[in-house]
Design a protein around this motif. Structure first.
Motif, PDB file in Angstrom:
ATOM      1  N   ARG A  48      -6.052   1.036  -2.999  1.00 31.37           N
ATOM      2  CA  ARG A  48      -4.787   0.452  -3.453  1.00 31.37           C
ATOM      3  C   ARG A  48      -4.543   0.735  -4.935  1.00 31.37           C
ATOM      4  NH1 ARG A  48      -3.106  -5.051  -0.295  1.00 31.37           N
ATOM      5  NH2 ARG A  48      -3.777  -4.411   1.779  1.00 31.37           N
ATOM      6  N   ALA A  65      -1.343   2.715  -6.348  1.00 30.70           N
ATOM      7  CA  ALA A  65      -0.506   2.213  -7.446  1.00 30.70           C
ATOM      8  C   ALA A  65      -0.347   3.267  -8.540  1.00 30.70           C
ATOM      9  CB  ALA A  65      -1.112   0.928  -8.014  1.00 30.70           C
ATOM     10  N   LYS A  67       2.067   5.916  -7.254  1.00 28.41           N
ATOM     11  CA  LYS A  67       3.430   5.383  -7.267  1.00 28.41           C
ATOM     12  C   LYS A  67       4.025   5.446  -8.669  1.00 28.41           C
ATOM     13  CE  LYS A  67       5.992   1.191  -6.035  1.00 28.41           C
ATOM     14  NZ  LYS A  67       5.862  -0.201  -5.523  1.00 28.41           N
ATOM     15  N   MET A  94      -0.056  -2.552   1.728  1.00 26.50           N
ATOM     16  CA  MET A  94       0.435  -2.812   0.383  1.00 26.50           C
ATOM     17  C   MET A  94       1.952  -2.972   0.374  1.00 26.50           C
ATOM     18  SD  MET A  94      -0.426  -0.711  -3.138  1.00 26.50           S
ATOM     19  CE  MET A  94       0.633   0.692  -2.760  1.00 26.50           C
ATOM     20  N   GLN A  95       2.649  -2.125   1.137  1.00 27.83           N
ATOM     21  CA  GLN A  95       4.103  -2.218   1.208  1.00 27.83           C
ATOM     22  C   GLN A  95       4.545  -3.524   1.850  1.00 27.83           C
ATOM     23  OE1 GLN A  95       5.364   0.013  -1.045  1.00 27.83           O
ATOM     24  NE2 GLN A  95       6.977   0.477   0.424  1.00 27.83           N
ATOM     25  N   ALA A 155       2.927  -6.369   1.871  1.00 29.57           N
ATOM     26  CA  ALA A 155       2.681  -7.450   0.917  1.00 29.57           C
ATOM     27  C   ALA A 155       3.733  -7.457  -0.193  1.00 29.57           C
ATOM     28  CB  ALA A 155       1.284  -7.307   0.323  1.00 29.57           C
ATOM     29  N   ASN A 156       4.092  -6.294  -0.699  1.00 25.81           N
ATOM     30  CA  ASN A 156       5.102  -6.208  -1.760  1.00 25.81           C
ATOM     31  C   ASN A 156       6.465  -6.670  -1.274  1.00 25.81           C
ATOM     32  OD1 ASN A 156       3.181  -5.202  -3.508  1.00 25.81           O
ATOM     33  ND2 ASN A 156       3.801  -3.059  -3.251  1.00 25.81           N
ATOM     34  N   ASN A 157       6.846  -6.234  -0.074  1.00 26.52           N
ATOM     35  CA  ASN A 157       8.157  -6.609   0.462  1.00 26.52           C
ATOM     36  C   ASN A 157       8.229  -8.086   0.815  1.00 26.52           C
ATOM     37  OD1 ASN A 157       9.290  -4.064   0.181  1.00 26.52           O
ATOM     38  ND2 ASN A 157       8.598  -3.380   2.194  1.00 26.52           N
ATOM     39  N   ARG A 209       6.678 -10.411  -0.831  1.00 29.11           N
ATOM     40  CA  ARG A 209       6.861 -11.064  -2.133  1.00 29.11           C
ATOM     41  C   ARG A 209       8.300 -10.920  -2.611  1.00 29.11           C
ATOM     42  NH1 ARG A 209       6.059 -15.232  -5.173  1.00 29.11           N
ATOM     43  NH2 ARG A 209       5.929 -14.781  -7.417  1.00 29.11           N
ATOM     44  N   LEU A 210       8.889  -9.731  -2.441  1.00 27.35           N
ATOM     45  CA  LEU A 210      10.280  -9.519  -2.839  1.00 27.35           C
ATOM     46  C   LEU A 210      11.227 -10.397  -2.034  1.00 27.35           C
ATOM     47  CD1 LEU A 210      10.309  -5.615  -3.224  1.00 27.35           C
ATOM     48  CD2 LEU A 210      10.469  -7.305  -5.057  1.00 27.35           C
ATOM     49  N   GLU A 224      11.575  -2.914  -0.852  1.00 25.02           N
ATOM     50  CA  GLU A 224      11.373  -1.638  -1.537  1.00 25.02           C
ATOM     51  C   GLU A 224      11.399  -0.496  -0.533  1.00 25.02           C
ATOM     52  OE1 GLU A 224       8.259  -0.145  -4.895  1.00 25.02           O
ATOM     53  OE2 GLU A 224       7.412  -0.887  -3.030  1.00 25.02           O
TER      54      GLU A 224
END
Length: 209
Positions: free
Chosen positions: A27, A31, A34, A148-149, A151-153, A155-156, A164
């Motif tokens: 991860r 990052a 990215k 990871m995507q 988890a990020n989405n 949170r968003l 994202e």
């Protein structure tokens, strides 16, 4: 037997810890990739936006020259274009105000808006930039990337923001033949020549397929 029984939980914990460390490393690498993609995309988009600004100024410059030429022909019947001796009186003000626009005007803001336009909206349709497409990554990174995507989405979504867009993919949509067909004409000519000894056997199969 008792000792073996005590060893199993430690072995399982060791495997779990090893998996967590491996996941964290992957991860971290994702990052970094990215961020590097963002930096690359921003750099290319900034160069395109700056060039577009120059193109607009040059268009205005040549439009002025053309307009003056037609006005001279209409007003005084002079068919010839503006003499070269007059060029400094036209080009110098344009060059000056081009710099003034950046120093005291809104050139930087216009370029910034153009960069956003390129990065956000020019990934499909008539203007379709390759760098706006997802980065092709090795398949072994896909599992961690998806996690990871998600988890990020998630949170968003909690923050009330849109998800994202995918920035990576794990299969190239273009074949070697399609890539070769989109190269420059001179490249295709050189690689298609019968005596091109530097061409690998694999590429020869693509070229002559």
């Amino acid at each position: 037997e008792k000792g073996l029984g005590m060893g199993n939980p430690f072995s399982a914990a060791k495997k779990e810890l090893k998996g967590d460390v491996s996941s964290a490393i992957i991860r971290s690498k994702l990052a970094d990739l990215k961020q590097k993609k963002r930096e690359r995309d921003l750099m290319i988009a900034s160069r395109i936006a700056t060039t577009r600004d120059r193109v607009n100024w040059l268009f205005a410059f040549y439009l002025t020259l053309t307009s003056v030429t037609f006005f001279r022909r209409w007003k005084w019947g002079i068919p010839a274009p503006l003499p070269l001796a007059w060029l400094p009186y036209v080009a110098t003000p344009y060059a000056y105000f081009y710099q003034v626009d950046f120093a005291y005007g809104w050139k930087a803001e216009r370029i910034n808006n153009e960069v956003k336009q390129i990065l956000r909206n020019e990934d499909s349709g008539p203007i379709n930039h390759w760098f706006n497409h997802p980065l092709v990554l090795p398949a072994y990174l896909e599992q961690e990337y998806r996690a990871m995507q998600e988890a990020n989405n998630a949170r968003l979504k909690e923050l009330g923001q849109p998800p994202e867009r995918d920035w990576a993919t794990f299969s190239d949509t273009m074949t070697d033949k399609e890539i070769f067909d989109h190269t420059f004409p001179l490249t295709r000519l050189l690689y298609s020549a019968p005596g091109s000894g530097t061409v690998s056997a694999e590429l020869k199969e693509v070229v002559h397929a």
